[in-house]
Write an enzyme that holds these catalytic residues in place. Structure first.
Site, short mmCIF file in Angstrom:
data_model
loop_
_atom_site.label_atom_id
_atom_site.label_comp_id
_atom_site.label_asym_id
_atom_site.label_seq_id
_atom_site.Cartn_x
_atom_site.Cartn_y
_atom_site.Cartn_z
N ASP A 162 0.47 -6.67 -9.03
CA ASP A 162 1.77 -6.11 -8.68
C ASP A 162 2.33 -6.74 -7.40
O ASP A 162 3.55 -6.79 -7.21
CB ASP A 162 1.64 -4.60 -8.48
CG ASP A 162 1.29 -3.88 -9.79
OD1 ASP A 162 1.41 -4.52 -10.85
OD2 ASP A 162 0.91 -2.71 -9.73
N GLY A 163 1.45 -7.21 -6.52
CA GLY A 163 1.91 -7.82 -5.28
C GLY A 163 2.75 -9.06 -5.49
O GLY A 163 3.61 -9.38 -4.67
N ASN B 13 9.43 -1.02 -3.67
CA ASN B 13 8.61 0.18 -3.81
C ASN B 13 9.06 1.32 -2.90
O ASN B 13 9.58 2.32 -3.37
CB ASN B 13 7.13 -0.13 -3.53
CG ASN B 13 6.37 -0.46 -4.80
OD1 ASN B 13 6.88 -0.31 -5.90
ND2 ASN B 13 5.15 -0.91 -4.65
N ASP C 33 2.58 13.94 8.96
CA ASP C 33 2.14 12.56 9.20
C ASP C 33 3.26 11.55 8.97
O ASP C 33 3.17 10.41 9.43
CB ASP C 33 0.95 12.22 8.31
CG ASP C 33 -0.34 12.79 8.83
OD1 ASP C 33 -0.34 13.31 9.97
OD2 ASP C 33 -1.36 12.75 8.12
#
Length: 432
Positions: free
Chosen positions: A170-171, A251, A281
């Site tokens: 996917d990268g 993304n 967070d």
């Protein structure tokens, strides 16, 4: 480096070699410096469409969505989105997963076929050719001299690529998206990595699959991107400390508390209206494509990439009622530190370009008009649900055994009251 004259020459050579026999290689590349993303800030447009597909329906110099006579009010059924070429594609960009020896053989096979059999102009990153293991492939030497090279972050590929092929995980698709900050050519992604959620094609019989795409027989999934603008605090004289930075992500944008031990305290605005403050967070703002990445790990739902939406997901919120939300595509989100925040916030874009935002800085996020046209192996629905099942094992469990009818009748507890009375024997003595 790349300029219009060299590209026109390369296209002419490729067209001539198709008519005759392949021969001669394009001249060496001359490179133009990549125009600063900052200078392109005014070229970005905000989409006002809340319906797929994006207003931009042309992808690179050759690709576009096939016209559909059934379109109503310029809203096209996503299932009918198909790729068509209004002129034959001649230039192809091959993106290869780096530092992976297992992809070298498929890479050499693909490039050799594209150059010699299809007479196409092939672009690759200069870093890919620096791999010393490529020297082991003797038949790659003749192909190497005919490849056009570029360097990411230095060369501008705008309007120079007709078609993209990704080899890896996917990268590779995320990297291909980052190379084009405006219109993206159609992307065909082969699964040669680890997860492969965004790479639906198998490399076996790649020739027939690529030919099928080049002939215009392919469905498209328009994966929306987020346009992110970072505005820095202005000084007392009204000048900004740094000029605005614009980045497109496929993304998600992640805002977190960084190394600080304190909770994040972030204000969230929607079209200028303060919606809530995030204490936890951090926060994830994702596309539907990114809903199956970091967002789903943080408890968000999974959204089909054709749904026009933006997802807002808190990371470990200090509130039990703070659930992920989905807002319409086209709205503008503003994220900034609350005045009472104890620490700075950190932001990253598709896992890159991580930077700190201080008090007075702000981040604007909206849907870009430039999506990533991802080519489907089958169709939008089949590809997505196959990926859910194979990569995420969505709703995978052992099936319940079928009940045997005879056994069910023997052990049934659904006897009628009459049957119970008929079979019941009262051992008590009768009245006298």
């Amino acid at each position: 480096m790349l300029n219009e004259q060299d590209l026109a020459l390369a296209r002419a050579l490729a067209a001539e070699s198709r008519e005759n026999s392949p021969g001669g290689s394009p001249g060496p590349l001359r490179k133009n410096p990549l125009s600063s993303v900052i200078d392109k800030l005014n070229t970005f447009r905000r989409t006002r469409s809340l319906n797929a597909p994006s207003p931009i329906q042309q992808f690179g110099p050759c690709g576009r969505i096939m016209k559909n006579s059934a379109m109503v009010m310029q809203i096209q059924d996503p299932a009918s989105q198909r790729l068509t070429w209004y002129k034959p594609p001649l230039t192809v960009l091959v993106i290869k997963k780096v530092h992976d020896a297992t992809i070298l053989t498929p890479f050499v096979q693909l490039v050799h076929w594209l150059v010699h059999d299809k007479s196409m102009v092939v672009f690759v990153e200069a870093a890919v050719l620096d791999d010393t293991l490529l020297k082991e492939y003797g038949d790659f030497t003749s192909v190497r001299e005919r490849l056009m090279t570029f360097r990411a972050g230095t060369d501008d590929l705008t309007d120079k690529i007709d078609f993209i092929i990704c080899l890896g995980g996917d990268g590779t698709l995320l990297h291909a998206s980052s190379l084009f900050q405006q219109s993206v050519p159609p992307v065909m992604a082969f699964h040669l990595g680890s997860l492969g959620f965004l790479t639906p094609f198998e490399f076996n019989n790649f020739q027939d699959q690529v030919m099928n795409v080049l002939e215009g027989h392919a469905a498209l999934t328009l994966r929306s991107r987020l346009q992110c603008v970072v505005l820095r605090k202005t000084t007392e004289d009204g000048k900004e400390k740094k000029k605005p930075t614009t980045i497109l992500v496929l993304n998600e944008v992640v805002v977190d508390r960084g190394p600080s031990p304190y909770l994040s305290n972030i204000d969230l605005f929607l079209d200028g209206k303060h919606i809530t403050s995030v204490q936890g967070d951090g926060l994830i703002v994702s596309t539907p494509t990114g809903s199956t990445a970091y967002a789903v790990a943080a408890g968000a739902s999974m959204i089909h990439p054709s749904v026009p939406a933006i997802m807002v997901t808190p990371i470990c919120p200090h509130s039990l009622s703070f659930r992920p939300i989905v807002v319409p595509a086209g709205v503008e989100l503003k994220i900034a530190l609350s005045p009472e925040a104890r620490n700075a916030m950190w932001v990253s874009f598709d896992g890159r370009n991580r930077q700190a935002l201080q008090h007075g800085d702000s981040l604007y996020v909206t849907t870009s008009v430039y999506p990533v046209p991802s080519i489907c192996a089958q169709d939008q629905i089949s590809d997505w649900f196959d990926s859910l099942a194979e990569c995420l094992h969505w709703n995978v469990r052992k099936k319940q055994k079928q009940i045997d009818e005879l056994s069910d009748m023997t052990h049934s507890s659904s006897d009628t009251l009459e049957e119970i009375d008929a079979n019941h024997h009262d051992d008590r003595p009768a009245d006298t």
